[in-house]
Design an enzyme around this catalytic site. Sequence first.
Site, PDB file in Angstrom:
ATOM      1  N   LYS A  69      34.027  42.885  42.064  1.00 15.74           N
ATOM      2  CA  LYS A  69      34.793  43.977  41.448  1.00 15.74           C
ATOM      3  C   LYS A  69      34.379  44.132  39.985  1.00 15.74           C
ATOM      4  CE  LYS A  69      39.668  45.548  41.248  1.00 15.74           C
ATOM      5  NZ  LYS A  69      41.073  45.121  41.454  1.00 15.74           N
ATOM      6  N   SER A 116      44.006  48.875  43.519  1.00 11.51           N
ATOM      7  CA  SER A 116      42.863  49.303  42.738  1.00 11.51           C
ATOM      8  C   SER A 116      41.512  48.903  43.337  1.00 11.51           C
ATOM      9  CB  SER A 116      42.959  48.724  41.332  1.00 11.51           C
ATOM     10  OG  SER A 116      42.818  47.306  41.359  1.00 11.51           O
ATOM     11  N   SER A 137      46.508  44.963  44.629  1.00 13.84           N
ATOM     12  CA  SER A 137      45.177  45.576  44.543  1.00 13.84           C
ATOM     13  C   SER A 137      44.124  44.936  45.439  1.00 13.84           C
ATOM     14  CB  SER A 137      44.672  45.538  43.102  1.00 13.84           C
ATOM     15  OG  SER A 137      45.348  46.501  42.342  1.00 13.84           O
TER      16      SER A 137
END
Lengths: 501, 99
Positions: free
Chosen positions: A80, A155, A179
Amino acid sequence: MSELIRKNASELVELLGKGEISSVELTQAHLDRSMAVDHDVHSYLHQDASTALSAAADIDRRRAAGEKLHLLAGLPIAVKDNLTTTDAPTTSGSKILEGWVPPYDATVVKRIRAAGLPILGKTNLDEFAMGSSTEFSAFGPSRNPWDLTRIPGGSGGGSSSVVASFQAPVAIGSDTGGSIRFPASVTGTVGNKPTYGAVSRYGLIALASSLDQVGPVSRNVLDSALIQDLIAGHDPHDSTSLPESLGSMADAARKLDVKGMRIGVIKELMGEGFQPGVMNRFKESVNLLQQAGAEIVEVSCPNFEYAIAAYYLILPAEASSNLAKFDSVRFGLRVAPEGNPTIERVMAATREAGFGPEVKRRIILGTYALSSGSYEHFYGAALKVRTLIQRDFAAAFEKADVLISPTAPTTAFKIGEKLEDPLAMYLNDIATIPANLAGIPGMSVPNGLADEDGLPVGIQLLAPAREDARLYQVGAALEKMHEDIWGKRMIDFAPELEVRG
Amino acid sequence: MSEITPDLVRHLAGLSRILVTDEEVERFTEQLSLIVDSVAKVNEALEGLDVPATSHPIPMANVYRDDVVEPSLTQAEALSGAPDSGDGRFRVAAILDEE
């Protein structure tokens, strides 16, 4: 598509270990897949084939030389884009950090490199991880591989879609209020938020420091266990890092047994507001667990009703403070207004140009929650509710070893559907937020498809702090029961993506 | 009803060092009013209760590590991401207004 990239990571590392495939071959197959589908899915913000392939070649060379390698050596992984990497830009999905190449690696990234996993690229996210859909990424949304008109969750929608579209066997995510788990739920993948402090946050661009936790994303429970075992462990660079080991998650995932376990169904996280297909699949899994010998009990967590409210005070308060570092001085964007501006005007112009709408909303909200006059009524009250939620969990875990609920109230919604309605967007995290407030581990496991729209549904498992192994044990056992019934893995229901030459 | 007004949004944005346009002030006033009304609900949970605050989920106290010198960023590395630097320092605009 190469059959290789459809395999579980646990199978791939076996093939790598036996020398039946090379890391270069495996890495190249995933890079090829990205060339073919990422134009549509948009999981990645940054990819650099040559860096990934040279890391893969290095592992192949060392393996050929007979060197003793890490179990996962040669397995490619996606990371990420809120974890710092010295060889790739790290933007956290924000224009304010566009093009920034950090001078140090996050501890998680260091561990990945030390074990010899080639990093395929950096995955998309809502700006500074604020969002449930990736629509707040400054670089455009990622799309759900099951239906490209829908969101992949957020997210960490880059990390969920990257494994769901077979562009990576495993990925790293971060979870502040869901997330990792919400994206897993809507893409038919597995995601775990470990116990707070189990994985180092050093080099994770902080959103809300008392809630953030890094964790694994994969298509299979055992694969997530292997990644958690790799990235977890004490880090002196993170003062909230747990000093003790939580044991082997992979061992727990291999038990495939729930006999005698007490599994608690959370009364408040079902029914009203939950899509019928989500509830149907949830009830079926409760039955499966019972048939497998688990004891099902009902538990009540009355204060969960206040969890979203507490979260949207604590998170903005911490974020408004954490994001003060984006001040146009040490890194990132600088925008100078006309004339002879002072540094404060430069900061304000930079933050106006560099931050997107959700980030601005939350910083302003956090500043309000912390300001004198509203502190006690908002931030102070939220911290007390946090205590009540911890007490709810403590009482529930007296009656149950593991708690379960649907991961999210709905399946993936359409891109654009909730963009201008922050409160509707916040409701996606109704079931995931309590775990972050209490610091406990939470996992989302694929739980079939909703009848009404044929889209993936997830089931959430929760355990007391430091008992992550229970999630892997129950999660893998449930996954096995599902796969026996379906005759295939959840991800094998996903439609083929259109491939570009 | 919440007390979020356009002037308050401007004031909070100023404290947050974020310039805002009139259009943003209007939109944020409306959205933040709804959000603030909704999150004020935390107080309902506390009615009649005396509850201590929790700021950190896993209590830990006095976390120390050995005082050992380790390699750290070089000056060039620390400055590598800066929008402007010179003489080994971060360069910024004037700190004080002229008056």
